[in-house]
Structure formats: structure tokens, C-alpha cells
Design a protein around this motif. Sequence first.
Motif, mmCIF file in Angstrom:
data_model
loop_
_atom_site.group_PDB
_atom_site.id
_atom_site.type_symbol
_atom_site.label_atom_id
_atom_site.label_comp_id
_atom_site.label_asym_id
_atom_site.label_seq_id
_atom_site.Cartn_x
_atom_site.Cartn_y
_atom_site.Cartn_z
ATOM 1 N N ALA A 52 12.532 72.636 6.773
ATOM 2 C CA ALA A 52 12.815 72.077 8.221
ATOM 3 C C ALA A 52 14.073 72.535 8.866
ATOM 4 O O ALA A 52 15.175 72.168 8.697
ATOM 5 N N PRO A 53 13.624 73.696 9.879
ATOM 6 C CA PRO A 53 14.834 74.252 10.402
ATOM 7 C C PRO A 53 15.309 73.427 11.701
ATOM 8 O O PRO A 53 16.471 73.625 12.140
ATOM 9 N N GLY A 54 14.617 72.359 12.027
ATOM 10 C CA GLY A 54 15.045 71.489 13.192
ATOM 11 C C GLY A 54 16.293 70.631 12.921
ATOM 12 O O GLY A 54 16.805 70.534 11.785
ATOM 13 N N SER A 55 16.982 70.516 13.929
ATOM 14 C CA SER A 55 18.287 69.903 13.840
ATOM 15 C C SER A 55 18.287 68.201 14.671
ATOM 16 O O SER A 55 19.316 67.865 14.364
ATOM 17 N N LEU A 101 8.290 72.502 8.436
ATOM 18 C CA LEU A 101 7.931 71.670 9.758
ATOM 19 C C LEU A 101 8.708 72.583 10.635
ATOM 20 O O LEU A 101 9.994 72.897 10.490
ATOM 21 N N ALA A 102 8.126 73.032 11.763
ATOM 22 C CA ALA A 102 8.558 73.906 12.830
ATOM 23 C C ALA A 102 8.212 73.893 14.067
ATOM 24 O O ALA A 102 6.968 73.295 14.226
ATOM 25 N N ALA A 107 11.632 77.744 15.304
ATOM 26 C CA ALA A 107 11.184 78.866 14.323
ATOM 27 C C ALA A 107 10.073 79.569 15.461
ATOM 28 O O ALA A 107 8.869 79.690 15.330
ATOM 29 N N PRO A 108 10.855 80.666 16.095
ATOM 30 C CA PRO A 108 9.963 81.500 17.249
ATOM 31 C C PRO A 108 8.980 82.039 16.350
ATOM 32 O O PRO A 108 9.213 82.432 15.333
ATOM 33 N N GLY A 109 7.920 82.527 17.171
ATOM 34 C CA GLY A 109 6.840 83.354 16.517
ATOM 35 C C GLY A 109 5.843 82.517 15.440
ATOM 36 O O GLY A 109 5.638 83.114 14.538
ATOM 37 N N LEU A 110 5.544 81.217 15.650
ATOM 38 C CA LEU A 110 5.003 80.494 14.732
ATOM 39 C C LEU A 110 3.420 81.127 14.757
ATOM 40 O O LEU A 110 2.974 81.545 15.876
ATOM 41 N N PRO A 111 2.927 81.183 13.389
ATOM 42 C CA PRO A 111 1.638 81.825 13.263
ATOM 43 C C PRO A 111 0.516 80.633 13.566
ATOM 44 O O PRO A 111 -0.429 80.655 12.873
ATOM 45 N N VAL A 112 0.755 79.921 14.752
ATOM 46 C CA VAL A 112 -0.297 78.977 15.110
ATOM 47 C C VAL A 112 -0.185 78.624 16.449
ATOM 48 O O VAL A 112 0.862 78.575 17.166
ATOM 49 N N LYS A 113 -1.428 78.494 16.888
ATOM 50 C CA LYS A 113 -1.473 78.103 18.524
ATOM 51 C C LYS A 113 -1.235 76.671 18.661
ATOM 52 O O LYS A 113 -1.742 75.835 17.996
ATOM 53 N N LEU A 114 -0.379 76.340 19.506
ATOM 54 C CA LEU A 114 -0.095 74.979 19.949
ATOM 55 C C LEU A 114 -0.743 74.658 21.291
ATOM 56 O O LEU A 114 -0.389 73.369 21.647
ATOM 57 N N ASP A 115 -1.520 75.351 22.082
ATOM 58 C CA ASP A 115 -1.772 75.077 23.352
ATOM 59 C C ASP A 115 -2.494 73.734 23.276
ATOM 60 O O ASP A 115 -3.511 73.810 22.156
ATOM 61 N N GLY A 116 -2.526 72.860 24.257
ATOM 62 C CA GLY A 116 -3.337 71.576 24.122
ATOM 63 C C GLY A 116 -3.029 70.741 23.259
ATOM 64 O O GLY A 116 -3.520 69.566 23.339
ATOM 65 N N ILE A 137 3.361 72.778 9.291
ATOM 66 C CA ILE A 137 3.180 71.368 10.362
ATOM 67 C C ILE A 137 3.883 71.799 11.608
ATOM 68 O O ILE A 137 4.929 72.034 11.391
ATOM 69 N N ALA A 138 3.178 72.159 12.542
ATOM 70 C CA ALA A 138 4.142 72.755 13.779
ATOM 71 C C ALA A 138 3.232 71.777 14.989
ATOM 72 O O ALA A 138 2.457 71.223 14.918
#
Length: 723
Positions: A52-55, A101-102, A107-116, A137-138
Motif C-alpha cells: 500500500a504505497p498510499g499515505s 492497493l494503488a 503508483a504512476p503507470g498502473l496497468p489498468v484502465k480507470l476511466d469511467g 486494487i486500483a
Amino acid sequence: MFARLFCWTIAAVMTAAAPAMAEDGYALWLHHARPNGGSAEAIARHAAAVMAPGSGATALIARDELVRGLTSASGIAPVVTDGSQGASPQGGSPQAGAIWLATPASAPGLPVKLDGLGDEGYAIRSLIRNGQPVTLIAANSDIGLLHGAYAYLRLADTGASLDRLDIRSAPRMKLRLLNHWDNLDGTVERGYAGQSIWDWWRLPDWKGPRYTDYARANASIGINGTVLNNVNARSDSLTAPYIAKAAALADLFRPYGIKVYLSVKWTAPMELSGLKSADPLDPQVAAWWKAKADEIYRAIPDFGGFLVKANSEGQPGPQDYGRTHADGANMLAAAVKPHGGIVMWRAFVYAHDNPDDRAKQAYSDFKPLDGQFADNVLVQVKNGPIDFQPREPFHPLFGAMPRTPLMMEFQITKEYLGQSTHLTYLGPLFEEVLKSDTFARGKGSTVARVIDGSLEGHKLTGMAGVANIGADRDWSGSIFNQADWYAFGRLAWDPDLPAEAIAREWVAQTFSPDPRVTGPVVAMMMGSREAAVDYMTPLGLAHLMGTGHHYGPAPWISDLARPEWNPAYYHKADAQGIGFDRTRTGSNAIGQYAPRLAKILADPRTTPERDLLWFHHVGWDAKLKSGETLWDGLVHHYDDGVAYVANMQTIWDSLRPYIDSERFTQTQVFLGIQRREAQWWRDASIAYFQSIARRPLPPGASAPEHDLDWYKARRFPYAPGHP
Ligand code: GCW
């Protein structure tokens, strides 16, 4: 000798001191049943680590909730890293899976599309990263991660496969909130779970763990708003001390993505500041509300907005000044708009001096106002035209105000469905309403598509539920009432979710994913609301309850000052038959539905039988679809309802080996109460209606236990929920 005694004493104390985990229901569905065979192993394999890189506060909550749930469900605590050393912690076995968890920020460049997916949605994807199995989990924001974390825990807790996941989920409705009919004195109107959980007296100083657990429970089912106070509002809620109390709660809920709203009393400017009027077109009144809104937003920068019950059941409102609901709503909307706030204006209006059918009055009041509301106003409409009955046809306003965002108001607390003790899972009720076709734009114009905005192109959308939450350890007055809160939240996120799938999720998380539990319990839940319809108000009957407390049957009541509070107003039973003629020969309430539906409802032969007596006055000897007379059919429905409860008791007793004794016993005792009260509803109703119909009971049907006067004499001055 002494040493042995000493050891024994220590052991005894240790045993005594280690209480079995209290299964009092406090954990709700976030129960994360202890290691459970296959699913524990699967979890351990997929989630040996959490990266979990988030802070931020919310990112840390998402991480901690995930760790807490996985540890409880698998018995093994995952290793937690910030993900910077790649997927697996030093020395971790390359096969052990990790949860990542990103967000694009963490975590720039995540291998998943998050549009919508918006801010609240999430994606869950199984992938291989640096040669290691990872479940990503993005989300676009940390709130989305939180929802994704809870979604993953739902999968883990329900024993679903954790392999090859490729999930995308975003809420269909913008506002997904609870209306708390909680009073400042700690009572809860129509509440059956003890006192209000809002300890107004000790807020803002004391913020007990209950508030955080409330936020966790709601965030886990995607609820993102809470109206803290009763719609029968007190102006005090808008005073500085109470704004500070609300702000303390808002601060606690914010990291969970939950906003705070307040119900307002229309005459607050007069009560709090001595204004001479509450006329919405009076510049002084508008200025007062603007200043009040500014004051609230200084304390709660992300305050959601106002909920308003006006000109309803004695509450003041703009009509007292010759103004419309739109005049009133728009004045408040202007006050909160600069802050991004919204107004939810309730359409629950009817007047005791309006001779028209009560079921028609809200439509008559609001339809002409379509298009006149400001763009940050939603009209909040109850699912049915009367008042949260065990069954009602959908409210005719749905589909009738295309230029106004209509939001749903369901009742989660069971004012009319057995209050705290009856097991009457509301998922099927919610599903039935949401799937109702308004035919507003042809077939498929469902209520769900009206309120999610897709039918008429609204962006501002929502669903509210009158909360069933109180200070009881089990939060909702009974374990099974928790399922109604759970179902409401899941449907507000996705109104197409099947009630049965939701029940299965809830049972698996709350009790066990063991099919020997989920099978019978889900089946029992799914028929329980229909059983209540049968033993209370079958075939379209409605509003036959006791006056005031609404506990128990009283179909004989006909002498209340407000005609539309009399049960006899609704059933209209006479020597010929029973039911309310809402066709053209009667009140013509069917005329408020789309023509294609009105045509169906105009004829008793095409009217759905479950709504028959809502729309028609039918002769006692008329034939039902079953071929039996209406009178016989009515008695059989009452008996079916009672028999179903007896069957639930049998099913539940058979589950004793699988359920912890504390929650098993509560449900067993409550089912016993429900059995007795279902019989009471059945006997009192038959005793009364038979005194009018004068028909013999059908063969095999037992006579009521007492005579009609005995039922009429029952009094319940201390029934709960009626402060
Ligand atoms: O369901 C009825 C209740 C009232 C409630 C009212 C409403 C808050 O009997 O207790 O008041 O409707 O929805 O405003």
C-alpha cells in the motif's frame, strides 16, 4: 501440592478471563468469520502481503481494513509493505500472492484502465508483477481504494474465487445515504434498536468508537452520506453548539467518504432569530439561510446539504406563505449552491383537509412543478404513494417529472413490517420497487433507471434509506435487520443487484459461507417479506395497523379526526366486498400512471393480484386467479403467512449446530414472537373482516382464538419507536 494448585488456579483464571468472542452482532457483516477451511487457505495464498504505497488517511484506512479482514478471515496476518521493494517483501516466497492497493497518484503507470470509475469506483485485477502473482486494487482516488478493499474482503469472506479477477465497479447513484429519524433528546422516531447512536450531549468532546465503526460499516457497502437528524426537525440542530457536534462527526466520517447532511425546520429563521416570517421570497429569510449555510460550511467544508420535510404532517413550509415547494427548495438551494451543497426536498405530502385520495396528493402537488426546481435540488420520493407499507405499487411520481432529479426514499427501519423482532428481509421489497416499470418512456422505464438518472438524463441522483440503526449492540434491533441496512447500501451502489445475491453475501459474511448455512438461511430470508404481506395486508390491502405506534393490527379503526389515518379509509370493506376503487369509477389514482399502465390497472382481471385491493373494490365472492373466492383467498393468504413463519422456526432450529449460541438464541426467540404476532394479525383481521363479510371460513381454516372485541381492546402505550 501448592505448585500444582497454583498452576491450576492460573489456568482457571486464564480460561475464565478469556471470554469467547461476544457474538452480539456488533461486528455486523464485517465479521470476517474465523479461518474457514478452503477460503482461509486461498486467502493466505493470494494475500500473503499487502502493498500500500498510499499515505493519506483514507489510503491507510483502506490498507488497515484489508489487513484486519484478511487476518481475521485467514488466521494469518499479511506482511505490509509500501510496495517500493516490488511485489513481495524480502524473503517472501515468490509464489505467495500480494494485494496491491494503488491509485495513479501513489503508483504512476498502473496497468489498468480507470476511466469511467469516477472517484468512488474501483478495479480489481489479478496479474503477474515481477514474476509474482498480484491482485491489484486500483482506483482514481483513495476513497475508491477503500471501496475496492471492502469489495475484495467480500469476495474473500464469501468464499468466492480469488483467481483471475477482473472487476470494475462504480456506483450507479451519486448520493447513497441514510436518513436518521433521530431526535436531539436521544430518541429515534420509528426506531427499534434502542437510543440514537448520536450522543449529542457529549459531542463534540466524546467521540466513541461506535462512530468509527458506523463509518466502516457504511463505507463497506458504499454509503456516502448520512442525515443526522429527524425530518420532524428541531431548529436547535442549526444552532452553533449543534453545528459543532455535527462537525465532529463529519470530521470522523470524512476519511470514509461519508458526508454529513442535516434536516432543517422551515421556521428556523423565526425560532432562532426572531424573523417575523419564513416566506422564501422574503429577502430577509433568504439572507438568513445564506448566512446559516455559510456558518455551517465554515465548520463542515464538505457539508452535504439540507433535507426538508415541509407542509407535511404538521411541519411548516412555504405553502404557509402561499409559495410552492419549488419556491422553498430553490431558496435553500441558492444558500448552499456556492458551497457545492444540495437540497433534498421530500414529496411526502398530504393534507387532512384535502378530500382527494391520499395516494394522489403528492403527485398533484409536485407534478406541476416539474422543471421548476434549481439544478442542485432533488425531490425525495417514498417508494409508494402512501407510507412504506409491506407492499405498495411504485409512487406515480417516478417517471412523471422528467425534468426533475427524483431520488428514492426507502424505509430500512420496519415501522410497518414487524418493527424489531420480525424477520422480514427487505431486499425483495427494494428489488420489486426498483424493477417496477413506469412505462414513462415505453417498456423498460424502470424506477431504477429513473433514480439512477439514465432514463431522463440526470447527473444528480440518489437513494436514501430511513435508518434502522440505534445504540443496541446489534445496531439494528435484531441480527437479521442488519441485512436490510446491508441490502440498502448494496442496491444504492448497484440497483440491479439481485436481492438473493445480496442475502447470500450477507449470510456468508455475517454467519458462514458454508452452503449448509447460506442455503437454508437465504431461502428463508427470501420469502419472509411476502410472508409479512400475507399475514398483515394480503392482496393489496394496506395501512391496517394500530394508531400511533403502528404496532399490530387494527383494521376496525374508523374514528380518527384525520380520515386518511383511519385503516377503514384504505380497505373500505362492506357487505359486498373490500378494497379501494382507484379506477375511473373511484378516485382515478390510476390516471396518474402512464396510460399503458393505467390501462392494465383499470381492469381487475389484468391488475397484478398482489395489488388487487389497492386499486379495486372487489366482491367477497369474486374469483381469484386460483379459482377460489376473494374471501377464501384472503383467509388462505393470512394462513400462508403464519405457516411461513412456523417454517422459518423449523429451518432455524435445524441450524443450531452451525450458528453461535448468542445470535442463534436471539433469532430463535424473535421468530417465536413473530409466530405469535403473525397469528395475532391473522386472527384479528379475520375476526374483523368476517364480521362484515359474514362468510364462513373456508374448510380447514381455524377460527380466530378470541372474539373481535378482545382484539379491539388491546392497548400498547409503550410500544417502541413512537416518542
Ligand atoms: O412513516 C411516517 C411515520 C412518521 C414519519 C413520516 C415521514 C418522520 O409514521 O413517523 O415522520 O412518515 O416520513 O415524515
